[in-house]
Design a protein around this motif. Structure first.
Motif, mmCIF file in Angstrom:
data_model
loop_
_atom_site.group_PDB
_atom_site.id
_atom_site.type_symbol
_atom_site.label_atom_id
_atom_site.label_comp_id
_atom_site.label_asym_id
_atom_site.label_seq_id
_atom_site.Cartn_x
_atom_site.Cartn_y
_atom_site.Cartn_z
ATOM 1 N N ASP A 175 0.833 -1.213 0.000
ATOM 2 C CA ASP A 175 0.000 0.000 0.000
ATOM 3 C C ASP A 175 0.872 1.270 0.000
ATOM 4 O O ASP A 175 2.103 1.195 0.165
ATOM 5 N N GLU A 176 0.216 2.411 -0.171
ATOM 6 C CA GLU A 176 0.954 3.668 -0.322
ATOM 7 C C GLU A 176 1.757 4.022 0.928
ATOM 8 O O GLU A 176 2.866 4.547 0.843
ATOM 9 N N GLU A 177 1.173 3.736 2.092
ATOM 10 C CA GLU A 177 1.877 4.053 3.338
ATOM 11 C C GLU A 177 3.206 3.296 3.408
ATOM 12 O O GLU A 177 4.235 3.855 3.795
ATOM 13 N N THR A 178 3.169 2.032 2.999
ATOM 14 C CA THR A 178 4.403 1.227 3.012
ATOM 15 C C THR A 178 5.401 1.751 1.989
ATOM 16 O O THR A 178 6.603 1.827 2.262
ATOM 17 N N TYR A 211 2.117 6.401 -7.487
ATOM 18 C CA TYR A 211 2.309 7.040 -6.183
ATOM 19 C C TYR A 211 3.800 7.272 -5.903
ATOM 20 O O TYR A 211 4.214 8.378 -5.539
#
Ligand SMILES: [Zn+2]
Length: 303
Positions: A175-178, A211
């Protein structure tokens, strides 16, 4: 009598504030410590508390001094590092001169997955040959003091450092946070070690997400894949075969029977035993073909 004592005390305070630039900082540091200690050491005896406070105050002062030094270094190094841009990357990751008259018969050398076992040796080889390069590093190779020293040595020899994510994470499967952590936490770690943020980014396996692309750009880093590299294909995990493939640009054993060696080619190599062994001859062979090696710091970076 009382009045004159007040006036005297007031006078002393003004002198202290005016003379000592650090008064406010010290007070702020003390206040912070006091808050922490209220939580942490309610039951501690007063005597201990005073000693602890003294020690912490010293540490805080030392830390302040260090951070000032780092900031100064950063400014100096940025001034040293960034050169007049001469090349940009095209959509296929080739170097293209920004202006007519600039040598177009150049190659960019990049070493990924560093600093594992051979990066320092490879940097020394390139340094002796006066070949600039980018070392794309991973956070999981920058954990011990020895590994951090290696990065420092590579950087001090003048090589550019690139971000290759903290854990060599394939970006499109998380995911983007990772993705953000993988990129930004490594930038912070690199800055702690060499005093400068990396200017280049390469995604593991060349697997870029929209991203990550925009984040990398926001951070002022130039994102790149590569045009050819063979040391991670089984038939070329061999010094002699790798030499031949890198110098000719051809790799028939993986069905590349035409040469990928062109002006502006962006060459991918890794921190590997056979690559370290072949490196000097690869450089010499490519030079014999009339190629020069571009200084990564002459690449145009995002604004
Ligand atoms: Zn890699």
């Amino acid at each position: 009598m009382k009045k004159s004592i007040y006036i005297l005390l007031f006078g002393i305070m003004i002198v202290l504030v005016a003379c000592n630039d650090n008064v406010n900082e010290d007070e702020a540091a003390e206040n912070e410590e006091d808050n922490t200690e209220e939580i942490a050491t309610d039951e501690a005896e007063d005597e201990n508390k005073t000693e602890e406070e003294d020690e912490k105050e010293q540490q805080a002062t030392e830390e302040n001094d260090n951070s000032t030094e780092v900031e100064e270094n950063v400014e100096e190094e940025v001034a040293q590092d960034i050169a007049e841009p001469l090349y940009e990357l095209d959509d296929n990751w080739n170097l293209v001169p920004l202006e007519e008259g600039t040598n177009e018969k150049v190659l960019l050398l990049t070493i990924d997955d560093a600093p594992d076992k051979y990066a320092l040796e490879m940097a020394q080889t390139l340094n002796e040959l006066e070949v600039p390069a980018i070392f794309f590093v991973n956070g999981h190779y920058l954990q011990t003091d020895e590994e951090k020293d290696e990065l420092r040595d590579i950087h001090e020899m003048g090589f550019a450092i690139g971000n290759h994510t903290y854990n060599h994470q394939q970006l499109s499967v998380v995911d983007e946070e990772t993705q953000k952590q993988e990129i930004l936490e490594l930038n912070d770690l690199i800055e702690k070690i060499i005093g400068d943020q990396p200017h280049f980014f390469r995604a593991p396996h060349g697997d870029n997400t929209d991203y990550a692309k925009s984040l990398v750009k926001e951070e002022g880093m130039l994102l790149m894949n590569w045009t050819y590299g063979y040391d991670y294909f089984e038939p070329y995990m061999d010094e002699e075969k790798l030499k031949e493939a890198m110098i000719s640009g051809e790799a028939p054993e993986i069905d590349i029977s035409y040469s990928l060696l062109n002006p502006g080619a962006n060459l991918l190599m890794h921190d590997r035993e056979w690559t370290a062994a072949a490196l000097e001859d690869i450089v010499k062979g490519l030079r014999e073909k009339g190629y020069e090696f571009a200084d990564p710091m002459t690449l145009q970076l995002p604004e």
